[in-house]
Design an enzyme around this catalytic site. Structure first.
Site, PDB file in Angstrom:
ATOM      1  CE  LYS A  65     -30.116  31.489  72.797  1.00 35.82           C
ATOM      2  NZ  LYS A  65     -29.282  31.929  71.653  1.00 35.82           N
ATOM      3  CB  THR A 117     -37.970  33.936  64.418  1.00 35.21           C
ATOM      4  OG1 THR A 117     -37.953  32.622  63.818  1.00 35.21           O
ATOM      5  CG2 THR A 117     -39.388  34.262  64.845  1.00 35.21           C
ATOM      6  N   GLY A 141     -32.189  34.745  62.836  1.00 32.86           N
ATOM      7  CA  GLY A 141     -31.171  35.600  63.443  1.00 32.86           C
ATOM      8  C   GLY A 141     -31.409  35.956  64.896  1.00 32.86           C
ATOM      9  CB  THR A 142     -34.009  34.936  67.375  1.00 33.05           C
ATOM     10  OG1 THR A 142     -35.044  35.029  66.412  1.00 33.05           O
ATOM     11  CG2 THR A 142     -34.513  35.461  68.696  1.00 33.05           C
ATOM     12  N   GLY A 143     -31.020  34.327  67.787  1.00 31.46           N
ATOM     13  CA  GLY A 143     -29.952  33.992  68.733  1.00 31.46           C
ATOM     14  C   GLY A 143     -28.719  34.853  68.563  1.00 31.46           C
ATOM     15  CB  CYS A 144     -26.894  36.000  65.547  1.00 33.97           C
ATOM     16  SG  CYS A 144     -26.645  34.417  64.746  1.00 33.97           S
TER      17      CYS A 144
END
Length: 271
Positions: free
Chosen positions: A175, A212, A214-217
């Site tokens: 990412k 932003t 919580g983007t990865g989860c």
């Protein structure tokens, strides 16, 4: 009777509702699947950061997993916060029994810079957890943590992906959202999905929105949901990227710090 695909998240709880188990379940619902959970840790967390974290005992994690898998069954699994070597090894052992897609989000630090993974657990992530993954989804900080590679520009992402693949996942999704403007294409957020042979560059516009959390989860859960629905890995990654881009664009202020992405953006757009 329609039974939606079943997706299991194995992760920590975020009391602020923006990341972790809460973000995972919202994402799974938004994408038409039935989300289930194995809670690995409880955090006291809000828009300003993580004020405390309490890991659950390995036997509690194992019991939750057995309850869900043995009775309800799963069609995909997503892992998130696993803060100790014991938990990493416990979850890896459980995942090794399954024959369904597994998305491993090797969570290392929170959006606010709070450590969520003990340094002593890194080896277990590399040697036990990543080999169980259909797709591993590290961000650039996690790539540095796991593989010692600093990604400064887009061209470095191939080297990062190769290093992550060496740990055993079938696919790596690197990412690139943390790449700053001026490195590569500063106008877009770019991710690289590869299995070492195929290469897919996923690009989306950057949104000028600081909310932003919580983007990865959310991305990892969206990927697991799409895999449970029968998508190939490249199809699932493209659909997950599209969902997350919309959620990022609609991220909203909550509390005094960094607010969450909006997991319900498509429903709100439709109305």
């Amino acid at each position: 009777m329609h039974i939606p695909p079943r997706v299991l998240t194995v992760a920590g709880s975020d009391s602020g509702g923006g990341a972790g188990i809460q973000a995972d379940l919202k994402t799974m619902l938004a994408l038409g699947t039935h989300g289930m959970s194995v809670v690995t840790a409880v955090t006291a967390q809000n828009s300003l950061g993580v004020q405390g974290a309490w890991e659950l005992p390995a036997e509690a994690v194992r019991a939750q997993f057995r309850s869900v898998v043995d009775d309800i069954g799963v069609q995909a699994v997503k892992t998130g916060m696993l803060s100790s070597a014991e938990l990493v090894e416990t979850v890896a052992e459980l995942l090794a029994e399954l024959r369904v897609p597994v998305v491993v989000d090797p969570v290392g630090v929170s959006k606010h810079g709070d450590a969520l993974l003990a340094a002593t657990a890194l080896d277990a992530v590399r040697t036990a957890l990543l080999p169980t993954a259909t797709v591993a989804t590290p961000n650039l900080d996690e790539v540095a943590q796991l593989a010692g590679i600093r990604v400064e520009e887009e061209a470095d992402m191939r080297r990062a992906a190769a290093a992550v693949l060496d740990f055993g996942p079938r696919w790596a999704l690197i990412k690139g959202g943390h790449l700053t403007a001026g490195h590569g294409d500063g106008g877009s957020a770019v991710d690289l999905l590869t299995d070492g042979t195929e290469e897919h560059w996923l690009r989306a516009p950057r949104h000028d929105n600081r909310h932003t959390h919580g983007t990865g989860c959310t991305l990892a859960s969206a990927l697991a949901a799409q895999l449970a629905k029968g998508d190939t890995v490249p199809q699932a990654a493209a659909a997950a990227k599209d969902y997350v881009t919309g959620a990022l664009a609609a991220g909203f202020r909550l509390g005094a710090g960094i607010g969450p992405v909006d997991h319900g953006w498509r429903r709100r757009d439709a109305h």
